[in-house]
Design an enzyme around this catalytic site. Sequence first.
Site, PDB file in Angstrom:
ATOM      1  CG  ASN A 112     -18.321  50.393 -23.174  1.00 56.27           C
ATOM      2  OD1 ASN A 112     -17.511  51.056 -23.819  1.00 56.27           O
ATOM      3  ND2 ASN A 112     -19.302  50.940 -22.472  1.00 56.27           N
ATOM      4  CB  CYS A 158     -15.875  56.211 -27.245  1.00 52.58           C
ATOM      5  SG  CYS A 158     -14.160  55.723 -26.977  1.00 52.58           S
ATOM      6  N   GLY A 159     -14.480  59.459 -27.163  1.00 48.46           N
ATOM      7  CA  GLY A 159     -13.607  60.378 -27.878  1.00 48.46           C
ATOM      8  C   GLY A 159     -12.459  59.691 -28.585  1.00 48.46           C
ATOM      9  CG  ASN A 160      -9.250  57.959 -26.459  1.00 52.19           C
ATOM     10  OD1 ASN A 160      -8.695  59.010 -26.750  1.00 52.19           O
ATOM     11  ND2 ASN A 160      -9.234  57.474 -25.225  1.00 52.19           N
ATOM     12  CG  ASN A 186     -17.228  57.190 -18.099  1.00 49.16           C
ATOM     13  OD1 ASN A 186     -16.973  56.023 -18.339  1.00 49.16           O
ATOM     14  ND2 ASN A 186     -18.138  57.866 -18.798  1.00 49.16           N
ATOM     15  NE  ARG A 209     -21.624  54.588 -18.896  1.00 52.57           N
ATOM     16  CZ  ARG A 209     -22.558  55.370 -19.442  1.00 52.57           C
ATOM     17  NH1 ARG A 209     -23.660  55.649 -18.775  1.00 52.57           N
ATOM     18  NH2 ARG A 209     -22.372  55.904 -20.633  1.00 52.57           N
ATOM     19  CB  CYS A 231     -11.615  57.553 -20.747  1.00 48.30           C
ATOM     20  SG  CYS A 231     -13.335  58.008 -21.067  1.00 48.30           S
ATOM     21  CB  THR A 243     -15.606  61.773 -23.201  1.00 48.65           C
ATOM     22  OG1 THR A 243     -15.753  60.466 -22.644  1.00 48.65           O
ATOM     23  CG2 THR A 243     -16.071  61.775 -24.653  1.00 48.65           C
TER      24      THR A 243
END
Length: 333
Positions: A79, A88-90, A210, A229, A237, A239
């Site tokens: 991060n 991290c889904g994206n 988050n 977070r 975000c 997820t």
Amino acid sequence: MEINIREDAFIVEINILKCHGTGNDFILIDEYNNNYNLDDETRRDIAIQACNRAKFIGGDGILFVQKSDICDAKMRIFNADGSEAEMCGNGLRCVGRYVIEMLNKESVEIETLKSKYWVKLQEDIYEGVKTVKIDIKSVSLDVKTLPLNYKKEKLIFDKIPELSDEFDFTAVSITNPHLIAIVNNIDSDKLVEIGKKGNSTKSVLPQGVNVSFVKVIDSSNIYVKTYERGVGLTKSCGTAMTASSIVSCIGEKVQFDNAINVYNDGGAIKTIVHKDSNGNYSVDFIGNATFIFEGTMELDKRKIEQFTIDESKFEKETNSYNEFFEYTRKNCK
């Protein structure tokens, strides 16, 4: 991507790729094809410096693509504050597309810090917008998986007094921790306040969390805003959008096994939430993986000296996503 070490100055030149998933933007560094010999302290320092929007390239995090012993490739994400995220889904959509094109496959399996995911090419979500689907199966409502110190095994539509007496939260882990509240109106100031508490009240959430507010538009559309977070208030975000879709289904605001349009400040994705006979959740997570520009970054003993960018190669797909974004603004009200 390739590495060039200038012996006279001990400067390492690293090729980079700027990319985003629904406005959640990252710098991708390919360690799969290049032996950069980076240690985690260096990765942390790169993330803190390079993600600084005032001084350098800017971004929500750094995606490191590495070789894997069990999958097609491995993703690690640091991060903007230098912390490492479990998932991290994206970012995974961007890494998935990168590895798919690198290996010339239709689908790939990507290892993350605590799990592994299949990423598959999809029909463009909008003309000219490259799109992939992630099969998300690592979903848990057990508070121990966040971890969250709570009186019951699950937190479903209940208050956490240490964070807020106003909102009912549901706790969801998608290898990284989420608190989701369904609200009538999204108050960004309150979201930031609760997000900061959730990441500083270690007696309740030892590893932070988050926090997302979800506004239900109708039976197939929701709007999500997230305090992430290690990042703060973010455009998107992945997820969190996934967790918000699950919670919206649990709350019977939208339906299982039906397509859900999930809007946020960065655009929109589609999700389909499934629940099997054993009560296990899985999600089809479908959205863009847009490349913005290529560039180089010069690194001298963990310090970034300078960088260059070239926006010409991906100008067309950037413009296509901008058109898609404007389209989503008309449909999310």
